[in-house]
Each structure stands twice: as structure tokens, then as C-alpha cells.
Motif scaffolding. Structure first.
Motif, PDB file in Angstrom:
ATOM      1  N   ALA A   1      -6.687   5.254   3.605  1.00  0.00           N
ATOM      2  CA  ALA A   1      -7.099   3.858   3.794  1.00  0.00           C
ATOM      3  C   ALA A   1      -8.501   3.609   3.250  1.00  0.00           C
ATOM      4  O   ALA A   1      -8.772   2.554   2.668  1.00  0.00           O
ATOM      5  CB  ALA A   1      -7.028   3.491   5.274  1.00  0.00           C
TER       6      ALA A   1
ATOM      7  N   GLY B   1       0.813  -1.205   0.000  1.00  0.00           N
ATOM      8  CA  GLY B   1       0.000   0.000   0.000  1.00  0.00           C
ATOM      9  C   GLY B   1       0.853   1.264   0.000  1.00  0.00           C
ATOM     10  O   GLY B   1       1.863   1.346   0.693  1.00  0.00           O
ATOM     11  N   ASP B   2       0.422   2.246  -0.776  1.00  0.00           N
ATOM     12  CA  ASP B   2       1.085   3.542  -0.809  1.00  0.00           C
ATOM     13  C   ASP B   2       0.766   4.299   0.484  1.00  0.00           C
ATOM     14  O   ASP B   2      -0.397   4.415   0.884  1.00  0.00           O
ATOM     15  CB  ASP B   2       0.594   4.336  -2.014  1.00  0.00           C
ATOM     16  CG  ASP B   2       1.109   5.763  -2.015  1.00  0.00           C
ATOM     17  OD1 ASP B   2       2.332   5.944  -1.980  1.00  0.00           O
ATOM     18  OD2 ASP B   2       0.267   6.688  -2.018  1.00  0.00           O
TER      19      ASP B   2
ATOM     20  N   LYS C   1      -8.307   3.243  -0.481  1.00  0.00           N
ATOM     21  CA  LYS C   1      -7.810   1.914  -0.846  1.00  0.00           C
ATOM     22  C   LYS C   1      -8.932   0.887  -0.767  1.00  0.00           C
ATOM     23  O   LYS C   1      -9.098   0.046  -1.656  1.00  0.00           O
ATOM     24  CB  LYS C   1      -6.671   1.486   0.076  1.00  0.00           C
ATOM     25  CG  LYS C   1      -5.362   2.222  -0.086  1.00  0.00           C
ATOM     26  CD  LYS C   1      -4.285   1.515   0.732  1.00  0.00           C
ATOM     27  CE  LYS C   1      -2.970   2.270   0.733  1.00  0.00           C
ATOM     28  NZ  LYS C   1      -2.931   3.310   1.785  1.00  0.00           N
TER      29      LYS C   1
ATOM     30  N   SER D   1      -5.703  -8.168   5.524  1.00  0.00           N
ATOM     31  CA  SER D   1      -4.685  -7.169   5.849  1.00  0.00           C
ATOM     32  C   SER D   1      -3.686  -7.759   6.826  1.00  0.00           C
ATOM     33  O   SER D   1      -4.049  -8.540   7.719  1.00  0.00           O
ATOM     34  CB  SER D   1      -5.326  -5.916   6.442  1.00  0.00           C
ATOM     35  OG  SER D   1      -6.032  -6.230   7.639  1.00  0.00           O
TER      36      SER D   1
ATOM     37  N   ALA E   1      -2.365   3.547  -5.555  1.00  0.00           N
ATOM     38  CA  ALA E   1      -2.680   3.080  -4.197  1.00  0.00           C
ATOM     39  C   ALA E   1      -1.878   1.849  -3.811  1.00  0.00           C
ATOM     40  O   ALA E   1      -1.525   1.666  -2.639  1.00  0.00           O
ATOM     41  CB  ALA E   1      -4.172   2.790  -4.076  1.00  0.00           C
ATOM     42  N   PHE E   2      -1.594   0.996  -4.825  1.00  0.00           N
ATOM     43  CA  PHE E   2      -0.862  -0.260  -4.582  1.00  0.00           C
ATOM     44  C   PHE E   2       0.290  -0.344  -5.592  1.00  0.00           C
ATOM     45  O   PHE E   2       0.194  -1.040  -6.604  1.00  0.00           O
ATOM     46  CB  PHE E   2      -1.796  -1.460  -4.724  1.00  0.00           C
ATOM     47  CG  PHE E   2      -3.029  -1.374  -3.878  1.00  0.00           C
ATOM     48  CD1 PHE E   2      -2.966  -1.530  -2.506  1.00  0.00           C
ATOM     49  CD2 PHE E   2      -4.270  -1.113  -4.455  1.00  0.00           C
ATOM     50  CE1 PHE E   2      -4.102  -1.442  -1.718  1.00  0.00           C
ATOM     51  CE2 PHE E   2      -5.417  -1.025  -3.683  1.00  0.00           C
ATOM     52  CZ  PHE E   2      -5.331  -1.188  -2.309  1.00  0.00           C
TER      53      PHE E   2
ATOM     54  N   THR F   1      -1.778   7.345   0.349  1.00  0.00           N
ATOM     55  CA  THR F   1      -3.161   7.119  -0.098  1.00  0.00           C
ATOM     56  C   THR F   1      -4.037   6.762   1.085  1.00  0.00           C
ATOM     57  O   THR F   1      -3.693   5.893   1.894  1.00  0.00           O
ATOM     58  CB  THR F   1      -3.225   5.998  -1.142  1.00  0.00           C
ATOM     59  OG1 THR F   1      -2.383   6.328  -2.246  1.00  0.00           O
ATOM     60  CG2 THR F   1      -4.653   5.801  -1.640  1.00  0.00           C
TER      61      THR F   1
ATOM     62  N   HIS G   1       1.471  -5.846   2.607  1.00  0.00           N
ATOM     63  CA  HIS G   1       0.487  -5.143   3.410  1.00  0.00           C
ATOM     64  C   HIS G   1      -0.899  -5.766   3.300  1.00  0.00           C
ATOM     65  O   HIS G   1      -1.642  -5.808   4.282  1.00  0.00           O
ATOM     66  CB  HIS G   1       0.418  -3.678   2.977  1.00  0.00           C
ATOM     67  CG  HIS G   1       1.731  -2.965   3.092  1.00  0.00           C
ATOM     68  ND1 HIS G   1       2.023  -1.811   2.397  1.00  0.00           N
ATOM     69  CD2 HIS G   1       2.848  -3.250   3.817  1.00  0.00           C
ATOM     70  CE1 HIS G   1       3.249  -1.405   2.691  1.00  0.00           C
ATOM     71  NE2 HIS G   1       3.770  -2.268   3.542  1.00  0.00           N
TER      72      HIS G   1
END
Length: 252
Positions: A152, A146-147, A155, A179, A233-234, A150, A191
């Protein structure tokens, strides 16, 4: 069966008050390891016996999986649960268990790797498995980094769009997003994990036509924008194929 889909599906509540009160989520305790292949037969026999003696009852039910493809091919994965944190606290101090591990399991393990707890994210589950079907033996995992910039919620909205699109295809048996419960940072990057069951290798020949189904839900040309947002985002993701080790897990 849905009720016995050990790696993925439903919460199994224990009879203890602690378990009943605490378990409002589905999560699994996992770690990866490699073994000395020169003694693979002995290790397989010992692990099978260990699981039969100490890991047959909820919440400590455990299966062993092989990593067959991916960056960590040939690793083994220990998957225990579903188990809550309170249930981990309530485990008995079993000296017999620890001694058996020290004498019959640990000597054959050459490397302990990632130890992780994976929790199913609320709402991000598809389960179209017939209740009379056999438990899947193969899964494809997509790990996502995950970035950090960004949000949550954003996402999760993207992942909900993935879920809606996969449901639209009508080709999904089981899928969920989990997660990682402990911070990974850039060292690991695992992540999130999107996990899909495979009924056979031939499933991988079947084109899901994801862009077409996405645009049928969100409008013509929308997939290009989604892909850009998803990549932001990813920014890193990779696949892995895992399959249950039936012999070690006591399934044959």
C-alpha cells in the motif's frame, strides 16, 4: 469557491460535538442509480424538492451528477457530504424523509447500483481553484484497481509522484485521489478514484506532456520505469466523465 466545492475539497465541521471530534477526514456517501426516462421530468421535480427539504444542511448536503461518458453512461450519482461515520450515526430517524423517498423518488428508480463511501487520501490533493471561482460542473474520474500483491505504501508513493508531476505542469485546477472505504475485490475493481475538475471540454485537447514533466523531476528515462511500476500496481483503470445535474441539485 473552495469552501463550497461540494464533491471534493474541504472538511465542513458541524456544530455538534460528535461531528467536531470525529471528522478528521473528508469522505462522501455515494450511490449510483438509473431511472425510468419516460418519467424523467417528474423524477427531476421530485428529486429537486426532496433535496431542498431534506439535504440542504451539512453534513447531509447532496448533489446529483450525470455520468456522461464511460462504461456506466446515463447513470446518475447521489453524492452526500462530506460526512463522517459518526455523523451518519447521528442522523435523526426522519419518517417524513423516508415516506417522501418511498412515494416520490423510489417508484421512478429502475436500478440501484454501486453504493460506496469515498475518502480523500491524505496528502493526495491539488487545489488551485481561485476562492472566487464558480464550482466546477464537470469532472474526469480515473478509477484504479489495485494489485493485491503490491504494498500500500508503494502504491501511495506512485500516486504522490503523479501528484508532483501534475503540479509541475501548472495546468491543474482541482485533483484528488480517493480510496473506496469498503472492499471491492475483483467484482467491482473500483479501489481508487483520481478525480480532476474540467473547466471546459477544451481542457481535454490540452496535452499535459506528463512524461516530459515527470522526467524533469525524476531524471531522463525515468518515465518508462514509472509506467511499468504503475501498470503493475494498478493493472486496470478506466475513465468516466461526470457532470452536475443542476436542475435536480437545485442550482438553477
Amino acid at each position: 469557491m473552495k469552501k463550497i466545492l461540494t464533491l471534493l475539497v474541504v472538511l465542513v465541521f458541524t456544530s455538534s460535538a460528535i461531528g467536531e471530534e470525529a471528522k478528521t477526514y473528508a469522505q462522501w456517501d455515494t450511490f449510483r442509480f438509473t431511472i425510468d426516462n419516460k418519467h424523467a421530468q417528474t423524477f427531476t421535480k421530485n428529486m429537486r424538492a426532496h433535496l431542498k427539504k431534506y439535504h440542504q444542511k451539512s453534513p447531509l448536503i447532496t448533489k446529483i451528477y450525470n455520468v456522461t461518458y464511460g462504461p456506466d453512461a446515463n447513470d446518475l450519482i447521489w453524492v452526500m457530504g462530506p460526512v463522517s461515520y459518526s455523523e451518519l450515526d447521528a442522523r435523526p430517524d426522519d419518517k417524513g424523509h423516508d415516506q417522501d423517498w418511498a412515494e416520490n423518488i423510489n417508484p421512478y428508480i429502475t436500478s440501484y447500483k454501486q453504493s460506496e463511501i469515498w475518502r480523500v487520501m491524505d496528502g493526495l490533493v491539488i487545489n488551485n481553484l481561485d476562492e472566487n471561482s464558480e464550482m466546477p460542473t464537470k469532472y474526469i474520474a480515473r478509477y484504479l484497481t489495485g494489485d493485491t500483491t503490491t504494498d500500500a505504501d508503494f502504491k501511495k508513493e506512485l500516486l504522490n509522484q503523479v501528484k508532483a508531476t501534475l503540479e509541475k505542469t501548472g495546468k491543474i485546477g482541482y485533483w484528488s485521489v480517493m480510496s473506496n472505504q469498503f472492499l471491492q475485490g475483483k467484482l467491482n475493481g473500483r479501489h481508487f478514484m483520481a478525480l480532476s475538475s474540467l473547466s471546459s471540454w477544451a481542457d481535454l485537447d490540452d496535452d499535459m506532456e506528463f512524461p516530459k514533466h515527470y522526467e524533469s523531476l525524476y531524471g531522463k528515462g525515468s518515465f518508462k520505469e514509472f509506467r511499468a511500476k504503475y501498470q503493475k500496481a494498478f493493472p486496470n483503470h478506466w475513465h468516466e466523465i461526470i457532470s452536475i445535474n443542476k436542475e435536480m441539485s437545485g442550482m438553477e
